[in-house]
Design a protein around this motif. Structure first.
Motif, PDB file in Angstrom:
ATOM      1  N   ARG C  21       0.860  -1.180   0.000  1.00 40.12           N
ATOM      2  CA  ARG C  21       0.000   0.000   0.000  1.00 40.12           C
ATOM      3  C   ARG C  21       0.893   1.225   0.000  1.00 40.12           C
ATOM      4  N   PHE C  22       0.533   2.201  -0.809  1.00 41.40           N
ATOM      5  CA  PHE C  22       1.283   3.452  -0.777  1.00 41.40           C
ATOM      6  C   PHE C  22       0.496   4.479  -0.002  1.00 41.40           C
ATOM      7  N   PRO C  23       1.223   5.448   0.564  1.00 40.68           N
ATOM      8  CA  PRO C  23       0.517   6.509   1.272  1.00 40.68           C
ATOM      9  C   PRO C  23      -0.497   7.156   0.321  1.00 40.68           C
ATOM     10  N   GLY C  25      -3.495   5.752   0.157  1.00 38.91           N
ATOM     11  CA  GLY C  25      -4.536   4.743   0.041  1.00 38.91           C
ATOM     12  C   GLY C  25      -4.458   3.859  -1.188  1.00 38.91           C
ATOM     13  N   VAL C  26      -3.432   4.036  -2.032  1.00 38.00           N
ATOM     14  CA  VAL C  26      -3.316   3.182  -3.210  1.00 38.00           C
ATOM     15  C   VAL C  26      -2.844   1.794  -2.777  1.00 38.00           C
ATOM     16  N   VAL C  27      -3.638   0.788  -3.123  1.00 41.89           N
ATOM     17  CA  VAL C  27      -3.157  -0.580  -2.896  1.00 41.89           C
ATOM     18  C   VAL C  27      -2.549  -1.019  -4.223  1.00 41.89           C
ATOM     19  N   ALA C  28      -1.242  -0.899  -4.325  1.00 42.90           N
ATOM     20  CA  ALA C  28      -0.569  -1.137  -5.602  1.00 42.90           C
ATOM     21  C   ALA C  28      -0.511  -2.624  -5.902  1.00 42.90           C
ATOM     22  N   VAL C  29      -0.315  -3.412  -4.853  1.00 42.88           N
ATOM     23  CA  VAL C  29      -0.281  -4.867  -5.013  1.00 42.88           C
ATOM     24  C   VAL C  29      -1.148  -5.456  -3.918  1.00 42.88           C
ATOM     25  N   GLY C  46       0.281  -6.469 -17.897  1.00 40.85           N
ATOM     26  CA  GLY C  46      -0.925  -5.764 -17.445  1.00 40.85           C
ATOM     27  C   GLY C  46      -0.880  -4.320 -17.860  1.00 40.85           C
ATOM     28  N   PRO C  47      -2.004  -3.643 -17.742  1.00 42.03           N
ATOM     29  CA  PRO C  47      -2.058  -2.237 -18.154  1.00 42.03           C
ATOM     30  C   PRO C  47      -1.250  -1.358 -17.206  1.00 42.03           C
ATOM     31  N   SER C  48      -1.024  -0.140 -17.638  1.00 45.87           N
ATOM     32  CA  SER C  48      -0.245   0.802 -16.844  1.00 45.87           C
ATOM     33  C   SER C  48      -0.879   1.016 -15.470  1.00 45.87           C
ATOM     34  N   GLY C  49      -0.043   0.983 -14.446  1.00 43.63           N
ATOM     35  CA  GLY C  49      -0.531   1.258 -13.099  1.00 43.63           C
ATOM     36  C   GLY C  49      -1.126   0.060 -12.388  1.00 43.63           C
ATOM     37  N   CYS C  50      -1.020  -1.146 -12.974  1.00 41.75           N
ATOM     38  CA  CYS C  50      -1.664  -2.300 -12.356  1.00 41.75           C
ATOM     39  C   CYS C  50      -0.810  -2.904 -11.245  1.00 41.75           C
ATOM     40  N   GLY C  51       0.434  -2.461 -11.112  1.00 39.59           N
ATOM     41  CA  GLY C  51       1.256  -2.949 -10.003  1.00 39.59           C
ATOM     42  C   GLY C  51       2.396  -3.862 -10.401  1.00 39.59           C
ATOM     43  N   LYS C  52       2.725  -3.933 -11.685  1.00 34.93           N
ATOM     44  CA  LYS C  52       3.801  -4.815 -12.135  1.00 34.93           C
ATOM     45  C   LYS C  52       5.141  -4.413 -11.534  1.00 34.93           C
ATOM     46  N   THR C  53       5.444  -3.122 -11.720  1.00 39.43           N
ATOM     47  CA  THR C  53       6.735  -2.644 -11.230  1.00 39.43           C
ATOM     48  C   THR C  53       6.836  -2.824  -9.723  1.00 39.43           C
ATOM     49  N   THR C  54       5.758  -2.508  -9.039  1.00 39.61           N
ATOM     50  CA  THR C  54       5.786  -2.621  -7.585  1.00 39.61           C
ATOM     51  C   THR C  54       6.043  -4.067  -7.159  1.00 39.61           C
ATOM     52  N   THR C  55       5.409  -5.005  -7.839  1.00 38.39           N
ATOM     53  CA  THR C  55       5.637  -6.413  -7.522  1.00 38.39           C
ATOM     54  C   THR C  55       7.113  -6.770  -7.711  1.00 38.39           C
ATOM     55  N   ASP C 168      12.577  -4.806 -15.681  1.00 33.16           N
ATOM     56  CA  ASP C 168      11.386  -3.962 -15.717  1.00 33.16           C
ATOM     57  C   ASP C 168      11.316  -3.240 -17.053  1.00 33.16           C
ATOM     58  N   GLU C 169      10.484  -3.740 -17.939  1.00 30.74           N
ATOM     59  CA  GLU C 169      10.336  -3.182 -19.278  1.00 30.74           C
ATOM     60  C   GLU C 169      11.686  -2.826 -19.885  1.00 30.74           C
ATOM     61  N   PRO C 170      12.572  -3.782 -19.965  1.00 30.89           N
ATOM     62  CA  PRO C 170      13.938  -3.452 -20.390  1.00 30.89           C
ATOM     63  C   PRO C 170      13.992  -2.996 -21.840  1.00 30.89           C
ATOM     64  N   THR C 201       6.251  -6.291 -18.449  1.00 32.24           N
ATOM     65  CA  THR C 201       5.959  -5.617 -19.716  1.00 32.24           C
ATOM     66  C   THR C 201       4.483  -5.287 -19.778  1.00 32.24           C
ATOM     67  N   HIS C 202       4.147  -4.286 -20.571  1.00 32.09           N
ATOM     68  CA  HIS C 202       2.723  -4.077 -20.808  1.00 32.09           C
ATOM     69  C   HIS C 202       2.414  -4.398 -22.273  1.00 32.09           C
ATOM     70  N   ASP C 203       3.416  -4.976 -22.943  1.00 34.88           N
ATOM     71  CA  ASP C 203       3.269  -5.319 -24.349  1.00 34.88           C
ATOM     72  C   ASP C 203       2.913  -6.796 -24.453  1.00 34.88           C
TER      73      ASP C 203
HETATM   74  N1  ATP Z   1       6.218   5.463  -4.691  1.00 37.19           N
HETATM   75  C1  ATP Z   1       4.885   5.446  -4.878  1.00 37.19           C
HETATM   76  N2  ATP Z   1       4.090   6.201  -4.114  1.00 37.19           N
HETATM   77  C2  ATP Z   1       2.745   6.184  -4.268  1.00 37.19           C
HETATM   78  N3  ATP Z   1       2.123   5.468  -5.185  1.00 37.19           N
HETATM   79  C3  ATP Z   1       2.870   4.695  -5.998  1.00 37.19           C
HETATM   80  C4  ATP Z   1       4.284   4.655  -5.891  1.00 37.19           C
HETATM   81  N4  ATP Z   1       4.762   3.817  -6.842  1.00 37.19           N
HETATM   82  C5  ATP Z   1       3.677   3.351  -7.495  1.00 37.19           C
HETATM   83  N5  ATP Z   1       2.555   3.877  -6.997  1.00 37.19           N
HETATM   84  C6  ATP Z   1       1.169   3.575  -7.434  1.00 37.19           C
HETATM   85  O1  ATP Z   1       0.998   2.184  -7.368  1.00 37.19           O
HETATM   86  C7  ATP Z   1       0.283   1.721  -8.473  1.00 37.19           C
HETATM   87  C8  ATP Z   1       1.095   0.654  -9.201  1.00 37.19           C
HETATM   88  O2  ATP Z   1       2.234   1.251  -9.733  1.00 37.19           O
HETATM   89  P1  ATP Z   1       3.312   0.431 -10.588  1.00 37.19           P
HETATM   90  O3  ATP Z   1       4.449   1.329 -10.867  1.00 37.19           O
HETATM   91  O4  ATP Z   1       3.607  -0.831  -9.877  1.00 37.19           O
HETATM   92  O5  ATP Z   1       2.518   0.160 -11.906  1.00 37.19           O
HETATM   93  P2  ATP Z   1       3.006  -0.565 -13.258  1.00 37.19           P
HETATM   94  O6  ATP Z   1       2.122  -1.717 -13.436  1.00 37.19           O
HETATM   95  O7  ATP Z   1       4.447  -0.818 -13.203  1.00 37.19           O
HETATM   96  O8  ATP Z   1       2.664   0.542 -14.338  1.00 37.19           O
HETATM   97  P3  ATP Z   1       3.463   0.951 -15.676  1.00 37.19           P
HETATM   98  O9  ATP Z   1       3.121  -0.053 -16.707  1.00 37.19           O
HETATM   99  O10 ATP Z   1       2.866   2.284 -16.004  1.00 37.19           O
HETATM  100  O11 ATP Z   1       4.880   0.999 -15.323  1.00 37.19           O
HETATM  101  C9  ATP Z   1      -0.014   2.930  -9.327  1.00 37.19           C
HETATM  102  O12 ATP Z   1      -1.334   3.355  -9.046  1.00 37.19           O
HETATM  103  C10 ATP Z   1       0.962   3.941  -8.880  1.00 37.19           C
HETATM  104  O13 ATP Z   1       0.444   5.246  -9.022  1.00 37.19           O
END
Ligand code: ATP
Ligand code: MG
Lengths: 350, 267, 357
Positions: C21-23, C25-29, C46-55, C168-170, C201-203
Motif C-alpha cells: 500500500r502506498f501513502p 490509500g493506493v493498494v498497488a499490489v 498488465g495495463p499501466s498502473g496495475c502494479g507490475k513494477t511494484t511487484t 522492468d520493461e527493459p 511488460t505491458h506489451d
Molecule cells: N512510490 C509510490 N508512491 C505512491 N504510489 C505509488 C508509488 N509507486 C507506485 N505507486 C502507485 O501504485 C500503483 C502501481 O504502480 P506500478 O508502478 O507498480 O505500476 P506498473 O504496473 O508498473 O505501471 P506501468 O506499466 O505504467 O509501469 C499505481 O497506481 C501507482 O500510481
C-alpha cells in the motif's frame, strides 16, 4: 533574604565609593591596565593616531586602547548591550553624535569636572548644538578648479551660477551630513532662516543639474578629475592635496562656513569611564591638537594651540575666524530627516 | 545557401558573446587602468604606468593582514558550507522528511534576507550571548550565506538524478555507504564543487556580514577596502581589487585542477 | 574468445499474499500469490498502473512488502536488504553509472563481491561478449546508443551470475525493430544462462512471444497465470480476454449445458456445467465466414481491413452488434465484398464461456 538585600546594597555603596575614589586618584585606575575601546577615523588621521597619539596615551595612562576603524559605528553600538557597550568613546561627526545622544547611547553632558581641558575650548566646541565635546572642526565651503577660468567664489550663491550647470557638485543628502548642512544653509540664504526648508527645497531645485556623490572622498576625486569644477566641500578635503600641484582651491563664502565638528562622547555603560574622560582630555591637549591638526588640516577646538604659520593662515583658530563658523542644529534636523529625505529624493530625481 | 546562413548565425552568436564578455570585462579593465595609473584618481587616457599602488598595497601591514584573514575565513567557509550545504541538499532531496518545502525555504532564507540584516542579527546575538566578536563568528556568518549556494547547485544536480542508478548499485551488492561514495557522490560532485566555488567567492567578497563581525584588530579585506576608500580614495584600492580578483581566479583554477571540475562536468 | 559464463543455478520465487500500500490509500499490489519455477521465463503483464513494477520491486527488495512473504530459492528474503539479495536487475532507464566506463559498469558487482582482478577481467569480457559488446569497454554510457546501453545494463546484471534476473520493461525504450531483435537475444541469453527471469511488460505480444508463463495483472491482483497459449485461448476472466488480443463477446447465459444469447438464440459451445449469466468469447481467427444460412448467425459484411498476412472483416448482425472475423489472406488479391450477406460459424470447442463474477 533581608540580609542578602542589605549586603547587595552595601556592595553597591562600596562600588560607588570606589568609583569616586578612582576619579579622585586616577593612578589607581592606571594600575589595572584597563582596555579603552574607541572608534576613530582611518586614513592619515588613523596613521597618526595609531602611530603616535595612542601609543603615547597608552603609555601615560598604562592602559590598552582598542581602536575600531570600521564603519558603521552607530548600529554596532546600538546592537550591543547598554551595560556592556562595544565602545567606551565614540568619535563621530556632530550629526551622528546627536543621533547617538538622542538614543541614549552616549552621556548627556560632559563638563570641566570630568574633562578639565574643556575650559580651553572655543565656545562652539561645547555649544548647545553639540552632544559631547568637539575636538576639531572643519569648515565647509566651496572647492573649485583654478584652471577653468572661474572667478573664485565669494558667496554660497555663486554655486547657482548658470555657467556651472552640470559641473557643480553636491551630495546625496540622505546619507551625507555635508549635503544636509548645505540644505539647511540654503534655507538661510534664500529664505527666512536655517529652518526654512521650503525655501531650501526651492533653492535646491535651482542647483539642478548637479553631480551628486555619497562621501567627501568622491567629491575630492570629482574635483581632481575636473568632472566637477565647483562643489560643496570641507577645507581639509582640499588642503590635503597641498604641495601636490593640483589645480584646486578652497573658498570660504562671505556668509560664513558650515562647521563639520569631530565630536567625542562617552557611553553611559562604559566600565572605564574615568579613562574615557581622560582620553577626551588628552585629545584636547595642545600638543596632541597641534599634531593632528597639522596632519589632516582640521581646525583645533582648543584656544591654546599654536600652529605653524602655514596652517595658522588657513585654519579656524582665532576668535574672529571661529565667529565665521555656522553650526547646525542636528537634533532639529534629525527629527525631520525622513520627511526631508523623501522630499529631496523627489527634487533630485526629476 | 544553407552553409552561409549558418555562418551568419554563428557570427551573430559570436558577436553576442563578445558583447557579453566585453560588458563583464570592461569594469575590470577600468580597475586595471586605475591600478596602474600614477595619479591618485581615475584619469583617462592614463598618464603613465606605475607599480606604486601595488607596492603600497603589498607594503601595508593592514592590507596584508586583512587579505590573510579573508583567505583563512574563506577556506574555512568553503569546507563548512560545502559539507553543510551538500548534506542538507541530500537530506532534503532524499530524506523524505516532513515539511521538506518549509525546510528548503528555511535553508535558502539567508539568500532572501538582506545580508546586512543577517550580519546585524548575528552581531546582536553574539553580543547578547557575551561571545564578543570572535573570528569564528565571521566564519559562521559567511557560512550562513554560503550554504544556500552549495545547496542550490547540489539540489539542481539531485533534481535530475535517476535514483534507479543507486538502486542498480544496491542490487549489485553495494551497501548504502558504498552506494553513496561510489555512485551518489561522484554524480553530484559537479554541483557540489560549483557550490563550493560560489561559497569561496561569497566569503572572500563578503562585505555586509563582515561589516558587523570584524573586530578592530581583525578586519577582512573588503571591510578594510571600504574604510580605506572613505579616507583615501587612491590607486591602492584598485590594486587591491586587482589582486583579489586574480586571487579569486587562482583559487577557482586550483579547485578546478584539484578536483577536476571540467572532467566531472563532461557527462 | 572468452569462455562462456558458467550457468547460474536458477532459483524459484515464491510470493505469498504479498501486499503493498502506498501513502494516499493506493493498494498497488493486493495479496498476490505466485510461484515462479527455477529457470522459468515469467512475464508480468498488465495495463499501466496495475502494479507490475511494484511487484518486481518487492522481489528485488527496493520496496518492503506491507504483508506477505517473498521467498527465493527457499530463503525467506522478506526482510533482507537489497544488497544481500543477490539478484540481477535491469531497468527501463538502463540506470548505468554515468561516471564509469562500460567495463567499470560491468565490473561493479564483481568489485562489491571482492572478486580478484584476473577473474574479474575475464568475467567482464565474457559478459560483454555475451551481449555482443566487445570493443566498447572504454566508452562511457553517454557515448552509446540506447540499445548498446541496454546491453551494458544486461551484462552488468548477469556478470554476477544471479540465480534470479529481474527486468522492468527493459526493451520499452527501444524502437520496434531493435526491440524484436533484443527479444530474441534476451530469450536466448536466458536459456543459455538458465537463470530464472521475471520480466515486466505491458506489451502483450512481447509477453506472448517470450514467456514460458505469463501472469496477467489488473489493479494489483493476478487475474490469471498460465502459458501464453493458455492465456490466449482459454482466458478465465473478461479482463484477460479483452486485454490480450482481439475478441468477440456475446452476452447471454448458461442454461442446461448450453449457451443462450441475449436474443434467445442457442449458440454452439462445448457442454458447460451450471447456470447463470455469462459471456461467450470468440477469437476473430476462430470464426469462419460461410454462405448465408450455412452458419450459426447471418450478417452483413460492413468493413474489410487488410492486415498483410490476414484480413479483418467486420460483420454486422441483424440487431446491430458486430463480430470481428479474421481470415488468412487468400493471396488472390480479391477481398470479400462489402454489403454482401453471409453466415458466420465456429467450432464449439473454440468458444470460451466467461462467467460473470
Ligand atoms: N512510490 C509510490 N508512491 C505512491 N504510489 C505509488 C508509488 N509507486 C507506485 N505507486 C502507485 O501504485 C500503483 C502501481 O504502480 P506500478 O508502478 O507498480 O505500476 P506498473 O504496473 O508498473 O505501471 P506501468 O506499466 O505504467 O509501469 C499505481 O497506481 C501507482 O500510481
Ligand atoms: Mg512499471
Amino acid at each position: 533574604m533581608a540580609a542578602r538585600i542589605s549586603r547587595r546594597g552595601l556592595l553597591g555603596a562600596v562600588g560607588t565609593a570606589t568609583a569616586f575614589g578612582v576619579i579622585g586618584r586616577p593612578q589607581v585606575a592606571q594600575a589595572q591596565a584597563a582596555t579603552l575601546k574607541i572608534t576613530t577615523w582611518g586614513g592619515k588621521w588613523g596613521e597618526v593616531m595609531k602611530g603616535e597619539v595612542l601609543p603615547a596615551f597608552e603609555k601615560e595612562f598604562k592602559c590598552k586602547v582598542e581602536v575600531d576603524q570600521a564603519f558603521p559605528y552607530l548600529p554596532k553600538l546600538q546592537a550591543s548591550a547598554k551595560n556592556a557597550p562595544i565602545y567606551d568613546v565614540l568619535h563621530a561627526n556632530s550629526n551622528e553624535q546627536w543621533r547617538a545622544a538622542v538614543d541614549g547611547l552616549v552621556v548627556e553632558k560632559i563638563t570641566q569636572n570630568e574633562v578639565p581641558n574643556i575650559k580651553e575650548l572655543y565656545p562652539y566646541a561645547v555649544s548647545d548644538k553639540i552632544a559631547g565635546v568637539t575636538i576639531f572642526t572643519s569648515a565647509i565651503g566651496l572647492g573649485y578648479r583654478t584652471d577653468k577660468g572661474l572667478t573664485p567664489p565669494k558667496s554660497w550663491k555663486d554655486l547657482a551660477d548658470p555657467k556651472l550647470a552640470g559641473q557643480r557638485g553636491g551630495y546625496q543628502i540622505p546619507v551625507n551630513s555635508l549635503g544636509q548642512s548645505h540644505l539647511m544653509l540654503l534655507g538661510q540664504l534664500y529664505g527666512k532662516g536655517m529652518t526654512d526648508l521650503d525655501a531650501a527645497y526651492k533653492a535646491l531645485e535651482q542647483l539642478k543639474p548637479i553631480k551628486l556623490v555619497d562621501f567627501t572622498g568622491q567629491m575630492e576625486k570629482m574635483l581632481l578629475q575636473a568632472e566637477v569644477v565647483m562643489g560643496v566641500i570641507h577645507d581639509s578635503g582640499i588642503y590635503r592635496y597641498e604641495g601636490q600641484n593640483q589645480p584646486i582651491e578652497f573658498a570660504a563664502p562671505a556668509e560664513g562656513v558650515l562647521s563639520l565638528e569631530q565630536v567625542l562622547n562617552v557611553t553611559p555603560g562604559s566600565k572605564v569611564k574615568e579613562l574615557a574622560y581622560g582620553y577626551i582630555d588628552y585629545m584636547l591637549r595642545p600638543d596632541v591638537q597641534k599634531k593632528l591638526a597639522e596632519a589632516v588640516w582640521y581646525s583645533p577646538a582648543s584656544k591654546s594651540v599654536k600652529l605653524d604659520p602655514k596652517y595658522d593662515a588657513k585654519l579656524y583658530n582665532t576668535p574672529e575666524k571661529v565667529a565665521q563658523l555656522i553650526q547646525i542644529d542636528w537634533k532639529w534636523y534629525n527629527e525631520r530627516k525622513d520627511e526631508v529625505d523623501a522630499r529631496v529624493a523627489r527634487i533630485l530625481r526629476g | 545557401m544553407r552553409g552561409r546562413r549558418a555562418s551568419l548565425g554563428q557570427r551573430a552568436y559570436l558577436v553576442a558573446n563578445g558583447a557579453i564578455l566585453f560588458f563583464l570585462l570592461a569594469p575590470l579593465a577600468v580597475v586595471a587602468v586605475f591600478a596602474l595609473n600614477p595619479t591618485p584618481f581615475i584619469q583617462f587616457p592614463p598618464v603613465g604606468v606605475t607599480t606604486r599602488w601595488f607596492e603600497k598595497f603589498f607594503a601595508s601591514a593592514e592590507f596584508m593582514g586583512s587579505l590573510r584573514l579573508s583567505l583563512e575565513v574563506a577556506a574555512a567557509v568553503v569546507v563548512l558550507a560545502t559539507l553543510i550545504g551538500a548534506a542538507a541538499a541530500l537530506a532534503l532531496a532524499r530524506g523524505g522528511l516532513p515539511g521538506t518545502r518549509f525546510l528548503t525555504a528555511l535553508f535558502l532564507a539567508p539568500l532572501m534576507l538582506p545580508a546586512i540584516l543577517t550580519g546585524l542579527a548575528l552581531f546582536q546575538a553574539l553580543q547578547l550571548a557575551g561571545f564578543g566578536r570572535p573570528t569564528w563568528a565571521l566564519v559562521v556568518g559567511h557560512t550562513l550565506v554560503a550554504v544556500p549556494y552549495v545547496m542550490r547547485t547540489t539540489l539542481a544536480v539531485l533534481s535530475d538524478f535517476d535514483r534507479r542508478i543507486e538502486e542498480a548499485a544496491a542490487s549489485l551488492g553495494a551497501p548504502p555507504l558504498r552506494v553513496f561514495f561510489e555512485v551518489t557522490l561522484p554524480i553530484i560532485r559537479p554541483g557540489v564543487i560549483a557550490g563550493s566555488i560560489f561559497a569561496f567567492i561569497v566569503s572572500f567578497d563578503q562585505f555586509p556580514i563582515s561589516l558587523f563581525l570584524v573586530t578592530p584588530s581583525r578586519e577582512t579585506l573588503p571591510v578594510v577596502l571600504f574604510n580605506y576608500m572613505k579616507f583615501d580614495l587612491d590607486g591602492a584600492i584598485a590594486a587591491a581589487s586587482m589582486v583579489s580578483i586574480l586571487l579569486a581566479l587562482a583559487v577557482v583554477i586550483v579547485i578546478d585542477r584539484l578536483v577536476g571540475l571540467r572532467a566531472t562536468m563532461r557527462f | 574468445m572468452p569462455p562462456p559464463l558458467p550457468t547460474a543455478s536458477p532459483a524459484s520465487i515464491t510470493l505469498e499474499r504479498v501486499t503493498k500500500r502506498f501513502p494516499g490509500g493506493v493498494v498497488a499490489v493486493d495479496k498476490i500469490d505466485l510461484i515462479v519455477e527455477p529457470g522459468e521465463f515469467f512475464s508480468l503483464l498488465g495495463p499501466s498502473g496495475c502494479g507490475k513494477t511494484t511487484t518486481l520491486r518487492m522481489i528485488a527488495g527496493f520496496e518492503a512488502a506491507d504483508e506477505g512473504r517473498v521467498v527465493v530459492g527457499g530463503r525467506d528474503l522478506t526482510h533482507v536488504p537489497v544488497h544481500h539479495r543477490d539478484m540481477g536487475m535491469v531497468f527501463q532507464s538502463y540506470a548505468l553509472f554515468p561516471h564509469r566506463t562500460v567495463a567499470e559498469n560491468v565490473a561493479f558487482g564483481l568489485r562489491m563481491r571482492g572478486v580478484a582482478r584476473p577473474e574479474m577481467a575475464a568475467r567482464v569480457a565474457s559478459a560483454l561478449a555475451q551481449v555482443k559488446l566487445e570493443g566498447y569497454e572504454a566508452r562511457r554510457p553517454a557515448e552509446l546508443s540506447g540499445g548498446q546501453q541496454q546491453r551494458v545494463a544486461l551484462a552488468r546484471a548477469i556478470v554476477i551470475r544471479p540465480p534470479v534476473l529481474l527486468c522492468d520493461e527493459p526493451l520499452g525504450a527501444l524502437d520496434r525493430k531493435l526491440r524484436q531483435a533484443m527479444q530474441v537475444e534476451l530469450k536466448e541469453l536466458q536459456r543459455a544462462l538458465g537463470v530464472t527471469l521475471v520480466f515486466v511488460t505491458h506489451d502483450q505480444e512481447e509477453a506472448l512471444a517470450m514467456s514460458d508463463r505469463i501472469g496477467v495483472m489488473n489493479s494489483g491482483r493476478l487475474e490469471q497465470v498460465g502459458a501464453p497459449a493458455d492465456i490466449y485461448d482459454r482466458p478465465r476472466t473478461r479482463f484477460v480476454a479483452e486485454f490480450i488480443g482481439e475478441i468477440n463477446l456475446i452476452e447471454g447465459r448458461v442454461h442446461d449445458g448450453g449457451f443462450i444469447a441475449a436474443d434467445g438464440r442457442v449458440l454452439p459451445v462445448s457442454s458447460e456445467k451450471g447456470e447463470g449469466a455469462a459471456a461467450l468469447a470468440l477469437r476473430p481467427e476462430k470464426l469462419r465466414i460461410v454462405s448465408s444460412g450455412a452458419g450459426v448467425i447471418d450478417g452483413v459484411l460492413s468493413d474489410a481491413s487488410f492486415l498483410g498476412d490476414q484480413v479483418l472483416y467486420t460483420v454486422t448482425l441483424a440487431d446491430g452488434r458486430r463480430l470481428l472475423v479474421k481470415e488468412r489472406n487468400p493471396g488472390t488479391g480479391a477481398l470479400r465484398q462489402n454489403g454482401s450477406t453471409l453466415g458466420v460459424r465456429w467450432e464449439p470447442r473454440d468458444a470460451v464461456i466467461l462467467r460473470n463474477a
